[in-house]
Scaffold this motif. Structure first.
Motif, short mmCIF file in Angstrom:
data_model
loop_
_atom_site.label_atom_id
_atom_site.label_comp_id
_atom_site.label_asym_id
_atom_site.label_seq_id
_atom_site.Cartn_x
_atom_site.Cartn_y
_atom_site.Cartn_z
N LYS A 130 11.32 6.85 -5.59
CA LYS A 130 12.15 7.00 -6.79
C LYS A 130 13.14 5.84 -6.94
N TYR A 131 13.38 5.45 -8.18
CA TYR A 131 14.42 4.50 -8.55
C TYR A 131 14.26 3.10 -7.95
N GLY A 132 13.04 2.75 -7.55
CA GLY A 132 12.81 1.42 -6.99
C GLY A 132 12.02 0.56 -7.96
N SER A 133 11.15 -0.25 -7.38
CA SER A 133 10.27 -1.11 -8.17
C SER A 133 8.81 -0.85 -7.82
N GLY A 134 8.52 0.35 -7.31
CA GLY A 134 7.15 0.79 -7.08
C GLY A 134 6.57 0.38 -5.74
N ILE A 135 5.25 0.45 -5.67
CA ILE A 135 4.49 0.11 -4.48
C ILE A 135 3.62 -1.09 -4.83
N ALA A 136 3.54 -2.07 -3.92
CA ALA A 136 2.75 -3.27 -4.16
C ALA A 136 1.73 -3.45 -3.04
N LEU A 137 0.49 -3.74 -3.42
CA LEU A 137 -0.60 -3.98 -2.46
C LEU A 137 -1.14 -5.38 -2.69
N SER A 138 -1.19 -6.17 -1.61
CA SER A 138 -1.75 -7.51 -1.68
C SER A 138 -2.74 -7.66 -0.53
N SER A 139 -4.03 -7.62 -0.85
CA SER A 139 -5.10 -7.67 0.15
C SER A 139 -4.93 -6.54 1.18
N ALA A 140 -4.56 -5.37 0.70
CA ALA A 140 -4.35 -4.22 1.58
C ALA A 140 -4.94 -2.99 0.91
N SER A 141 -5.45 -2.08 1.73
CA SER A 141 -6.13 -0.89 1.20
C SER A 141 -5.74 0.37 1.99
N PRO A 142 -4.48 0.77 1.89
CA PRO A 142 -4.05 1.96 2.62
C PRO A 142 -4.56 3.25 1.97
N THR A 143 -4.35 4.36 2.65
CA THR A 143 -4.64 5.67 2.09
C THR A 143 -3.37 6.21 1.46
N LEU A 144 -3.47 6.63 0.20
CA LEU A 144 -2.32 7.13 -0.55
C LEU A 144 -2.68 8.52 -1.09
N ASN A 145 -2.12 9.55 -0.47
CA ASN A 145 -2.39 10.93 -0.89
C ASN A 145 -1.10 11.63 -1.34
N TYR A 146 -1.17 12.24 -2.50
CA TYR A 146 -0.08 13.07 -3.02
C TYR A 146 1.23 12.31 -3.13
N LEU A 147 1.14 11.06 -3.60
CA LEU A 147 2.35 10.30 -3.88
C LEU A 147 2.91 10.75 -5.21
N ASN A 148 4.23 10.70 -5.34
CA ASN A 148 4.90 10.98 -6.59
C ASN A 148 5.86 9.81 -6.82
N ILE A 149 5.49 8.92 -7.73
CA ILE A 149 6.29 7.73 -7.99
C ILE A 149 6.97 7.91 -9.34
#
Length: 179
Positions: A130-149
């Motif tokens: 919350k209240y940030g600048s989000g999530i950034a991926l650069s040549s990365a492939s994590p697992t993202l489950n049930y995120l609330n942005i």
């Protein structure tokens, strides 16, 4: 009335200061595997935090992480295991997101995953950003489950063509771009 307003303003500032003082402050590189525990929460990222040297940063369910202006959490060579639960999510938010505070989109930086991220060991599950600048991926492939942005300044999740995250149940709302 003016005196009452002044007393309320002073009380609000003392609550913000109490939260900041009670937090475990963190900044700088994480070079060995580290656990941010619920018992030591909340955590306050006061400057950039970088996971490197194949370290694993584990964040326990129920931990709240307050982030200072411009602060980022970046995985450059290692992994992040942030596995909250539906009833005890992990929360990354502005250091102004306290009683009496006035958080705003873009108050802090991003959660970033770069090329050296250990994708197999990196998972965010039941995490609120919350209240940030989000999530950034650069040549990365994590697992993202049930995120609330929510309430991010910019894209909820930004990624390059070399990134292929997997996951289910993610939500984005009230961001500049919900994608």
């Amino acid at each position: 009335i003016a005196r009452a307003a002044g007393v309320l303003a002073a009380l609000a500032l003392s609550v913000v200061a109490a939260v900041a003082n009670a937090a475990t402050s963190v900044s700088g590189p994480i070079t060995v595997s580290t656990v941010w525990t619920a018992a030591q929460a909340p955590y306050a990222i006061t400057g950039d935090v970088t996971v490197q040297n194949s370290a694993v940063l584990t964040i326990e369910p129920g931990v709240t992480v307050y982030c200072a202006p411009g602060a980022n959490l970046t995985v450059t060579a290692g992994s992040l295991s942030a596995r909250g639960t539906q009833s005890a999510p992990i929360v990354f938010t502005s250091d102004k997101d306290v009683s009496g505070g006035t958080p705003a989109p873009g108050d802090w930086g991003q959660v970033r995953f770069l090329d050296g991220t250990n994708d197999a060991g990196t998972i965010l599950e039941y995490v609120q950003v919350k209240y940030g600048s989000g999530i950034a991926l650069s040549s990365a492939s994590p697992t993202l489950n049930y995120l609330n942005i929510t309430r991010s300044n910019g894209a909820a999740i930004a990624l390059d063509l070399k990134s292929s995250p997997v996951g289910v149940g993610n939500q984005a709302s009230d961001n500049t771009v919900n994608g």
